[in-house]
Design a protein around this motif. Structure first.
Motif, short mmCIF file in Angstrom:
data_model
loop_
_atom_site.label_atom_id
_atom_site.label_comp_id
_atom_site.label_asym_id
_atom_site.label_seq_id
_atom_site.Cartn_x
_atom_site.Cartn_y
_atom_site.Cartn_z
N ALA A 13 0.85 -1.19 0.00
CA ALA A 13 0.00 0.00 0.00
C ALA A 13 0.89 1.24 0.00
O ALA A 13 1.64 1.47 0.95
CB ALA A 13 -0.91 -0.01 1.22
N THR A 14 0.80 2.01 -1.06
CA THR A 14 1.65 3.20 -1.17
C THR A 14 1.31 4.25 -0.11
O THR A 14 2.17 5.02 0.27
CB THR A 14 1.56 3.82 -2.57
OG1 THR A 14 0.19 4.10 -2.86
CG2 THR A 14 2.14 2.89 -3.62
N GLY A 15 0.09 4.29 0.36
CA GLY A 15 -0.31 5.26 1.38
C GLY A 15 -0.04 4.81 2.80
O GLY A 15 -0.27 5.54 3.75
N PRO B 50 7.23 1.34 6.06
CA PRO B 50 8.08 1.12 4.89
C PRO B 50 7.68 -0.17 4.18
O PRO B 50 7.07 -1.07 4.79
CB PRO B 50 9.48 1.00 5.48
CG PRO B 50 9.41 1.56 6.85
CD PRO B 50 7.99 1.40 7.30
N ILE B 51 8.03 -0.28 2.92
CA ILE B 51 7.65 -1.46 2.13
C ILE B 51 8.18 -2.74 2.75
O ILE B 51 7.46 -3.75 2.83
CB ILE B 51 8.13 -1.30 0.67
CG1 ILE B 51 7.36 -0.16 0.00
CG2 ILE B 51 7.96 -2.59 -0.12
CD1 ILE B 51 7.89 0.24 -1.37
N GLY B 52 9.41 -2.73 3.20
CA GLY B 52 9.98 -3.93 3.84
C GLY B 52 9.17 -4.36 5.05
O GLY B 52 8.95 -5.55 5.27
N ARG B 53 8.72 -3.40 5.86
CA ARG B 53 7.91 -3.71 7.04
C ARG B 53 6.57 -4.31 6.61
O ARG B 53 6.07 -5.23 7.25
CB ARG B 53 7.70 -2.43 7.86
CG ARG B 53 6.71 -2.52 8.98
CD ARG B 53 7.05 -3.43 10.14
NE ARG B 53 8.46 -3.49 10.43
CZ ARG B 53 9.09 -4.60 10.87
NH1 ARG B 53 8.43 -5.71 11.08
NH2 ARG B 53 10.38 -4.60 11.11
N GLN B 54 5.99 -3.80 5.53
CA GLN B 54 4.72 -4.36 5.04
C GLN B 54 4.90 -5.83 4.63
O GLN B 54 4.02 -6.66 4.89
CB GLN B 54 4.20 -3.54 3.86
CG GLN B 54 3.74 -2.14 4.24
CD GLN B 54 3.20 -1.38 3.05
OE1 GLN B 54 2.34 -1.87 2.34
NE2 GLN B 54 3.71 -0.18 2.83
#
Length: 136
Positions: free
Chosen positions: A12-14, A18-22
């Motif tokens: 999710a960009t919003g 951070p992406i790694g955490r997602q």
């Protein structure tokens, strides 16, 4: 023989994480709910990076964190697999994380003005939807 499990996760960009955490959070949840089972093979770093259209280094770092925490295990020359179930955190760390999560939740929910019973019912409903039922 273990099956390669596609990781059906979305970034999710919003999302403030951070992406790694997602990625880490999504894999943890899939293992915790039984969607990913011990012995399932995960996509390669490059494969997941291409699927999510992100930098492979981000996936590699997320996989490394999950391996360090015991969620995944690397098999030399074969890839990454979901590790056998075990307690991954000490009791004290589990308590600390629960306290932290509850505190964040309360700070987010109280200003919404719901009655405690409504919040508890909603949380219980959502929890039952996620957590696999233990067989007796």
């Amino acid at each position: 023989m273990a099956r390669t499990q596609a990781l059906m996760i979305q970034i999710a960009t919003g999302d403030p994480r951070p992406i790694g955490r997602q990625i880490v959070d999504a894999v943890r949840m899939k293992v915790a709910t039984g969607e990913l089972e011990a012995g399932d093979q995960l996509p390669s770093v490059r494969g997941l990076a291409q699927q999510l259209m992100i930098n492979p280094n981000t996936v590699a770092k997320a996989y490394a964190e999950l391996t360090t925490e015991g969620w995944l295990e690397a098999r030399q020359g074969m890839g990454l697999y979901v590790a056998a179930p075990r307690q991954r955190l000490s009791d004290a760390e589990r308590e600390r994380r629960l306290d932290e999560a509850v505190s964040r939740f309360i700070n987010d929910v109280v200003p919404l003005g719901y009655e405690p019973g409504q919040v508890q019912a909603r949380v219980e409903h959502e929890f039952r939807q996620l957590v696999p039922r233990k067989t007796a």
